[in-house]
Design a protein around this motif. Structure first.
Motif, PDB file in Angstrom:
ATOM      1  N   GLU A  49      39.226  88.728  -0.555  1.00  0.00           N
ATOM      2  CA  GLU A  49      40.623  88.381   0.228  1.00  0.00           C
ATOM      3  C   GLU A  49      41.149  87.187  -0.370  1.00  0.00           C
ATOM      4  N   LYS A  50      40.494  86.288  -0.683  1.00  0.00           N
ATOM      5  CA  LYS A  50      41.261  85.118  -1.218  1.00  0.00           C
ATOM      6  C   LYS A  50      41.737  85.567  -2.675  1.00  0.00           C
ATOM      7  N   LEU A  51      41.273  86.346  -3.351  1.00  0.00           N
ATOM      8  CA  LEU A  51      41.671  86.667  -4.552  1.00  0.00           C
ATOM      9  C   LEU A  51      42.962  87.486  -4.416  1.00  0.00           C
ATOM     10  N   ARG A  52      42.911  88.463  -3.208  1.00  0.00           N
ATOM     11  CA  ARG A  52      43.990  89.371  -2.936  1.00  0.00           C
ATOM     12  C   ARG A  52      45.361  88.350  -2.582  1.00  0.00           C
ATOM     13  N   ILE A  53      44.921  87.411  -1.802  1.00  0.00           N
ATOM     14  CA  ILE A  53      46.043  86.512  -1.521  1.00  0.00           C
ATOM     15  C   ILE A  53      46.635  85.609  -2.664  1.00  0.00           C
ATOM     16  N   GLN A  54      45.452  85.299  -3.657  1.00  0.00           N
ATOM     17  CA  GLN A  54      45.982  84.640  -4.805  1.00  0.00           C
ATOM     18  C   GLN A  54      46.950  85.481  -5.744  1.00  0.00           C
ATOM     19  N   ARG A  55      46.613  86.734  -5.856  1.00  0.00           N
ATOM     20  CA  ARG A  55      47.074  87.919  -6.354  1.00  0.00           C
ATOM     21  C   ARG A  55      48.619  87.992  -5.982  1.00  0.00           C
ATOM     22  N   SER A  56      48.810  87.929  -4.591  1.00  0.00           N
ATOM     23  CA  SER A  56      50.079  88.220  -4.190  1.00  0.00           C
ATOM     24  C   SER A  56      50.938  87.064  -4.361  1.00  0.00           C
ATOM     25  N   GLU A  57      50.322  86.012  -4.224  1.00  0.00           N
ATOM     26  CA  GLU A  57      51.260  84.559  -4.420  1.00  0.00           C
ATOM     27  C   GLU A  57      51.551  84.201  -5.987  1.00  0.00           C
ATOM     28  N   CYS A  58      50.918  85.013  -7.051  1.00  0.00           N
ATOM     29  CA  CYS A  58      51.331  84.740  -8.368  1.00  0.00           C
ATOM     30  C   CYS A  58      52.813  85.004  -8.683  1.00  0.00           C
ATOM     31  N   ARG A  59      53.593  84.001  -9.062  1.00  0.00           N
ATOM     32  CA  ARG A  59      55.120  84.171  -9.252  1.00  0.00           C
ATOM     33  C   ARG A  59      55.625  83.569 -10.635  1.00  0.00           C
ATOM     34  N   VAL A  60      56.364  84.173 -11.065  1.00  0.00           N
ATOM     35  CA  VAL A  60      57.104  83.759 -12.354  1.00  0.00           C
ATOM     36  C   VAL A  60      58.297  82.886 -11.936  1.00  0.00           C
ATOM     37  N   ALA A  61      58.282  81.746 -12.499  1.00  0.00           N
ATOM     38  CA  ALA A  61      59.432  80.912 -12.035  1.00  0.00           C
ATOM     39  C   ALA A  61      60.621  81.069 -13.127  1.00  0.00           C
ATOM     40  N   VAL A  62      61.523  81.468 -12.878  1.00  0.00           N
ATOM     41  CA  VAL A  62      62.803  81.677 -13.550  1.00  0.00           C
ATOM     42  C   VAL A  62      63.756  80.823 -13.430  1.00  0.00           C
ATOM     43  N   SER A  63      64.015  79.905 -14.530  1.00  0.00           N
ATOM     44  CA  SER A  63      64.934  78.915 -14.532  1.00  0.00           C
ATOM     45  C   SER A  63      66.180  79.394 -15.458  1.00  0.00           C
ATOM     46  N   PHE A  64      67.351  79.458 -14.920  1.00  0.00           N
ATOM     47  CA  PHE A  64      68.346  79.896 -15.831  1.00  0.00           C
ATOM     48  C   PHE A  64      69.029  79.021 -16.603  1.00  0.00           C
ATOM     49  N   PRO A  65      69.345  79.391 -17.589  1.00  0.00           N
ATOM     50  CA  PRO A  65      70.005  78.222 -18.662  1.00  0.00           C
ATOM     51  C   PRO A  65      71.138  77.475 -18.098  1.00  0.00           C
ATOM     52  N   LYS A  66      71.366  76.430 -18.428  1.00  0.00           N
ATOM     53  CA  LYS A  66      72.418  75.647 -17.881  1.00  0.00           C
ATOM     54  C   LYS A  66      73.951  75.960 -18.557  1.00  0.00           C
ATOM     55  N   ASN A  67      73.675  76.544 -19.706  1.00  0.00           N
ATOM     56  CA  ASN A  67      74.857  76.951 -20.069  1.00  0.00           C
ATOM     57  C   ASN A  67      74.952  78.130 -21.014  1.00  0.00           C
TER      58      ASN A  67
END
Length: 192
Positions: free
Chosen positions: A27-45
């Motif tokens: 269950e902890k692994l399932r939660i950990q998997r569901s919380e995996c995110r990719v942070a996308v930071s858009f360019p400033k220009n």
């Protein structure tokens, strides 16, 4: 391998704890998997260098994210295999324990029935002995009546009954097809 009930109970409790721990880990692994995110930071220009760096960072983050997901999935598969094996062993041990407990229960029931049967037969004998004694006392009363009643009739100068013998039966335990029958036995007025 033959085990005693306490041994099996201990083993079952340990297996239940292991299964619960594995389920929690999964269950902890399932939660950990569901919380995996990719942070996308858009360019400033919108310069080509900024856009290229943006795509490079996203590709790197994406690869890291995918690798992290694959590691979690691999750990989950390992835990699920362990869980499956432990659950199968637990089911087997619980079945063995249930079988032993049922056997022990029916042995207790059998012992109780056998002991009860002996006690029931002994009590029935006591009832019948008391009935025989009561019948003997009633017959003694009848003998006294037969001796004394003519004198009373003579004394009162008319037919007299100093005892009314309305009782015709006494309680008695009889064997029946499915057990004992507590019924009535007719009083034998005439001695044999």
């Amino acid at each position: 391998m033959s085990q005693t009930i306490p041994e099996l109970q201990t083993e079952v409790r340990a297996l239940q704890a292991e299964v619960a721990t594995l389920q929690e880990s999964r269950e902890k692994l399932r939660i950990q998997r569901s919380e995996c995110r990719v942070a996308v930071s858009f360019p400033k220009n919108n310069t080509p260098e900024a856009i290229a760096e943006f795509h490079q960072q996203n590709a790197t983050f994406g690869e890291q994210w995918l690798q992290q997901i694959q590691e979690i999935d691999l750990e989950t598969k390992i835990i699920e295999k362990q869980l499956e094996a432990k659950q199968a062993l637990l089911n087997q041990k619980e079945g063995e324990l249930d079988k032993l407990l049922a056997g022990e229960h029916w042995q207790e029931v059998e012992n109780h029935v056998q002991t009860g049967e002996k006690r029931l037969q002994a009590q029935a004998r006591r009832v019948n002995q008391a009935a025989a004694l009561l019948e003997a006392e009633i017959q003694a009363l009848k003998e006294l009546y037969d001796i004394l009643n003519p004198s009373y009739s003579e004394w009162f100068e008319q037919p007299t009954e100093i005892v009314d013998f309305s009782a015709k039966t006494i309680p008695y335990a009889f064997p029946g097809s499915s057990g004992l029958i507590l019924g009535n036995k007719e009083i034998e007025w005439e001695k044999k």
